[in-house]
Design a protein around this motif. Structure first.
Motif, PDB file in Angstrom:
ATOM      1  N   GLU A  20       0.828  -1.204   0.000  1.00 23.72           N
ATOM      2  CA  GLU A  20       0.000   0.000   0.000  1.00 23.72           C
ATOM      3  C   GLU A  20       0.861   1.253   0.000  1.00 23.72           C
ATOM      4  O   GLU A  20       1.943   1.276   0.591  1.00 23.72           O
ATOM      5  CB  GLU A  20      -0.917   0.011   1.228  1.00 23.72           C
ATOM      6  N   ALA A  21       0.344   2.292  -0.637  1.00 23.43           N
ATOM      7  CA  ALA A  21       1.073   3.563  -0.687  1.00 23.43           C
ATOM      8  C   ALA A  21       0.078   4.714  -0.658  1.00 23.43           C
ATOM      9  O   ALA A  21      -1.035   4.614  -1.174  1.00 23.43           O
ATOM     10  CB  ALA A  21       1.937   3.655  -1.944  1.00 23.43           C
ATOM     11  N   VAL A  22       0.504   5.811  -0.049  1.00 22.99           N
ATOM     12  CA  VAL A  22      -0.259   7.059  -0.052  1.00 22.99           C
ATOM     13  C   VAL A  22       0.601   8.124  -0.716  1.00 22.99           C
ATOM     14  O   VAL A  22       1.701   8.424  -0.236  1.00 22.99           O
ATOM     15  CB  VAL A  22      -0.647   7.505   1.371  1.00 22.99           C
ATOM     16  N   LEU A  23       0.109   8.684  -1.826  1.00 22.69           N
ATOM     17  CA  LEU A  23       0.830   9.744  -2.514  1.00 22.69           C
ATOM     18  C   LEU A  23       0.422  11.080  -1.914  1.00 22.69           C
ATOM     19  O   LEU A  23      -0.758  11.418  -1.862  1.00 22.69           O
ATOM     20  CB  LEU A  23       0.498   9.744  -4.017  1.00 22.69           C
ATOM     21  N   VAL A  24       1.405  11.835  -1.449  1.00 24.91           N
ATOM     22  CA  VAL A  24       1.150  13.161  -0.888  1.00 24.91           C
ATOM     23  C   VAL A  24       1.765  14.190  -1.831  1.00 24.91           C
ATOM     24  O   VAL A  24       2.990  14.335  -1.875  1.00 24.91           O
ATOM     25  CB  VAL A  24       1.732  13.311   0.526  1.00 24.91           C
ATOM     26  N   PRO A  25       0.942  14.911  -2.601  1.00 29.75           N
ATOM     27  CA  PRO A  25       1.495  15.885  -3.542  1.00 29.75           C
ATOM     28  C   PRO A  25       2.113  17.073  -2.812  1.00 29.75           C
ATOM     29  O   PRO A  25       1.468  17.684  -1.962  1.00 29.75           O
ATOM     30  CB  PRO A  25       0.275  16.332  -4.366  1.00 29.75           C
ATOM     31  N   LEU A  26       3.347  17.401  -3.152  1.00 31.58           N
ATOM     32  CA  LEU A  26       3.985  18.615  -2.616  1.00 31.58           C
ATOM     33  C   LEU A  26       3.580  19.781  -3.511  1.00 31.58           C
ATOM     34  O   LEU A  26       4.412  20.531  -4.029  1.00 31.58           O
ATOM     35  CB  LEU A  26       5.501  18.448  -2.566  1.00 31.58           C
ATOM     36  N   LEU A  27       2.284  19.912  -3.710  1.00 30.97           N
ATOM     37  CA  LEU A  27       1.665  20.907  -4.581  1.00 30.97           C
ATOM     38  C   LEU A  27       0.616  21.629  -3.766  1.00 30.97           C
ATOM     39  O   LEU A  27       0.128  21.121  -2.752  1.00 30.97           O
ATOM     40  CB  LEU A  27       1.041  20.240  -5.809  1.00 30.97           C
ATOM     41  N   PHE A  28       0.221  22.819  -4.238  1.00 40.77           N
ATOM     42  CA  PHE A  28      -0.598  23.681  -3.398  1.00 40.77           C
ATOM     43  C   PHE A  28      -2.008  23.926  -3.917  1.00 40.77           C
ATOM     44  O   PHE A  28      -2.704  24.806  -3.393  1.00 40.77           O
ATOM     45  CB  PHE A  28       0.123  25.014  -3.182  1.00 40.77           C
ATOM     46  N   LEU A  51      -0.016  -2.230  -6.702  1.00 40.48           N
ATOM     47  CA  LEU A  51      -0.146  -1.476  -5.461  1.00 40.48           C
ATOM     48  C   LEU A  51      -1.593  -1.098  -5.187  1.00 40.48           C
ATOM     49  O   LEU A  51      -2.382  -0.899  -6.121  1.00 40.48           O
ATOM     50  CB  LEU A  51       0.664  -0.174  -5.533  1.00 40.48           C
ATOM     51  N   SER A  52      -1.914  -0.960  -3.914  1.00 41.76           N
ATOM     52  CA  SER A  52      -3.116  -0.252  -3.497  1.00 41.76           C
ATOM     53  C   SER A  52      -2.696   1.178  -3.185  1.00 41.76           C
ATOM     54  O   SER A  52      -1.866   1.395  -2.303  1.00 41.76           O
ATOM     55  CB  SER A  52      -3.741  -0.896  -2.257  1.00 41.76           C
ATOM     56  N   VAL A  53      -3.236   2.136  -3.920  1.00 35.79           N
ATOM     57  CA  VAL A  53      -2.745   3.509  -3.841  1.00 35.79           C
ATOM     58  C   VAL A  53      -3.870   4.450  -3.443  1.00 35.79           C
ATOM     59  O   VAL A  53      -4.983   4.364  -3.963  1.00 35.79           O
ATOM     60  CB  VAL A  53      -2.158   3.966  -5.193  1.00 35.79           C
ATOM     61  N   ARG A  54      -3.553   5.330  -2.530  1.00 36.48           N
ATOM     62  CA  ARG A  54      -4.437   6.436  -2.198  1.00 36.48           C
ATOM     63  C   ARG A  54      -3.689   7.736  -2.472  1.00 36.48           C
ATOM     64  O   ARG A  54      -2.491   7.837  -2.206  1.00 36.48           O
ATOM     65  CB  ARG A  54      -4.852   6.368  -0.734  1.00 36.48           C
ATOM     66  N   PRO A  64      -6.258  -4.249  -6.053  1.00 36.89           N
ATOM     67  CA  PRO A  64      -5.591  -2.963  -6.272  1.00 36.89           C
ATOM     68  C   PRO A  64      -6.630  -1.852  -6.336  1.00 36.89           C
ATOM     69  O   PRO A  64      -7.766  -2.091  -6.698  1.00 36.89           O
ATOM     70  CB  PRO A  64      -4.909  -3.158  -7.626  1.00 36.89           C
ATOM     71  N   ALA A  65      -6.234  -0.653  -5.982  1.00 37.31           N
ATOM     72  CA  ALA A  65      -7.187   0.453  -5.997  1.00 37.31           C
ATOM     73  C   ALA A  65      -6.448   1.770  -6.085  1.00 37.31           C
ATOM     74  O   ALA A  65      -5.301   1.881  -5.688  1.00 37.31           O
ATOM     75  CB  ALA A  65      -8.049   0.441  -4.728  1.00 37.31           C
ATOM     76  N   VAL A  66      -7.124   2.765  -6.613  1.00 35.25           N
ATOM     77  CA  VAL A  66      -6.636   4.131  -6.609  1.00 35.25           C
ATOM     78  C   VAL A  66      -7.727   5.005  -6.022  1.00 35.25           C
ATOM     79  O   VAL A  66      -8.843   5.051  -6.538  1.00 35.25           O
ATOM     80  CB  VAL A  66      -6.274   4.632  -8.019  1.00 35.25           C
ATOM     81  N   THR A  67      -7.441   5.663  -4.908  1.00 36.34           N
ATOM     82  CA  THR A  67      -8.409   6.533  -4.255  1.00 36.34           C
ATOM     83  C   THR A  67      -7.832   7.922  -4.156  1.00 36.34           C
ATOM     84  O   THR A  67      -6.705   8.096  -3.687  1.00 36.34           O
ATOM     85  CB  THR A  67      -8.744   6.008  -2.840  1.00 36.34           C
ATOM     86  N   VAL A  68      -8.573   8.923  -4.604  1.00 32.16           N
ATOM     87  CA  VAL A  68      -8.093  10.297  -4.610  1.00 32.16           C
ATOM     88  C   VAL A  68      -8.699  11.039  -3.439  1.00 32.16           C
ATOM     89  O   VAL A  68      -9.929  11.051  -3.259  1.00 32.16           O
ATOM     90  CB  VAL A  68      -8.441  11.005  -5.929  1.00 32.16           C
ATOM     91  N   GLY A  69      -7.857  11.677  -2.630  1.00 32.52           N
ATOM     92  CA  GLY A  69      -8.327  12.440  -1.482  1.00 32.52           C
ATOM     93  C   GLY A  69      -8.944  13.744  -1.920  1.00 32.52           C
ATOM     94  O   GLY A  69      -8.786  14.195  -3.056  1.00 32.52           O
ATOM     95  N   VAL A  70      -9.659  14.383  -1.004  1.00 33.29           N
ATOM     96  CA  VAL A  70     -10.297  15.660  -1.279  1.00 33.29           C
ATOM     97  C   VAL A  70      -9.867  16.654  -0.236  1.00 33.29           C
ATOM     98  O   VAL A  70      -9.429  16.303   0.841  1.00 33.29           O
ATOM     99  CB  VAL A  70     -11.833  15.532  -1.284  1.00 33.29           C
TER     100      VAL A  70
END
Length: 290
Positions: free
Chosen positions: A105-113, A133-136, A284-290
């Motif tokens: 599993e992985a969580v992508l944290v964008p260093l974007l604003f 991967l299971s990705v959020r 596997p999954a891709v979940t986008v945070g809000v």
């Protein structure tokens, strides 16, 4: 004649003489068996999902050093987490290569604003190309009060001080820019948070690309309002062409990128935890945070 070595005490092999001997043998057997056990199932210790900090990338050699320092600060905050770095473009490691080397599993944290194209399209597309991967995907860093704190600190480091009369002072929040209206709304909200942190000093967004106003136009707008002391606050995670371009348009003080400021590192961890709390992961999954 040479004497034979004196033998040590032998483990009991015949009928046991006492309860003490029985307990000694049981303890020895249990210790040997437990040493070969591997925990599994829901009660096993579970490795936390990898936090992948996603930087944009830049040809400026300082950019990689800056985001690496930020990632190191995140690791210091949460030594229990596996933390990796990936870039959208221009720098190694690229995000796709970082994800290819992971498992679980992985969580992508964008260093974007803001919620621009990279957050809405590039990151989900890259995550979908890693079906092992299971990705959020966490929400972008901005807007958030922690960024306002970091922006204030960077302005102070650059020598900015609020004048006694608010009517003399103004700040331009210099951002990359995006054609996505959600991104523009996020930057406007960040400007409002910075204004509040500065005690009511007016803060106008200015953009390096993709629509206006430009930084120079925002400076003129503040000048037309009678603001004589105008600073430019760099709303960038790391040095690069846009950050340099915006700083060059400053009539006075220009702060450096947010970089590895402690408030930014805390916000990276916060976005990671928010993403984990939003919904259970599947594979596997891709979940986008809000």
């Amino acid at each position: 004649m040479t004497a034979s070595p004196r033998p040590g005490p032998a483990a009991p092999s015949g009928p046991l003489d006492s309860t003490a001997q029985l307990m000694t043998r049981i303890t020895a057997q249990l210790s040997s068996q437990l040493g070969h056990l591997t925990l599994s199932g829901p009660r096993a210790a579970r490795r936390p999902p990898t936090l992948v900090a996603v930087a944009h990338g830049s040809r400026d050699p300082e950019a990689l050093r800056t985001v690496t320092a930020l990632v190191d600060r995140v690791r210091a905050l949460r030594p229990d987490l596996p933390v990796r770095l990936g870039h959208i473009e221009l720098n190694q490691p690229l995000l796709a290569d970082t994800l290819a080397a992971l498992h679980g599993e992985a969580v992508l944290v964008p260093l974007l604003f803001g919620r621009g194209y990279h957050v809405k399209r590039d990151l989900p597309d890259t995550a979908a190309a890693a079906p092992h991967l299971s990705v959020r995907i966490a929400a972008p860093l901005g807007p958030h009060p922690l960024l306002a704190e970091a922006l204030h600190a960077r302005l102070a480091e650059a020598g900015w001080r609020r004048s006694r009369g608010l009517s003399e002072t103004g700040v331009v929040l210099a951002a990359a820019g995006s054609r996505d209206p959600d991104s523009a709304a996020d930057t406007a909200r960040a400007a409002a948070l910075l204004s509040a942190r500065l005690g009511g000093v007016p803060v106008l967004p200015g953009y390096a690309s993709a629509g206006g106003p430009t930084v120079a136009e925002a400076v003129r707008a503040l000048t037309d309002r009678g603001r004589r002391r105008i600073a430019v606050a760099s709303y960038f995670a790391a040095p690069g062409r846009f950050a340099t371009q915006c700083a060059a348009a400053a009539p006075g003080v220009a702060s450096g990128p947010l970089g590895d400021h402690p408030a930014v590192a805390r916000l990276v961890v916060h976005r990671y935890e928010q993403a984990l709390a939003s919904a259970p992961m599947s594979h596997p999954a891709v979940t986008v945070g809000v």
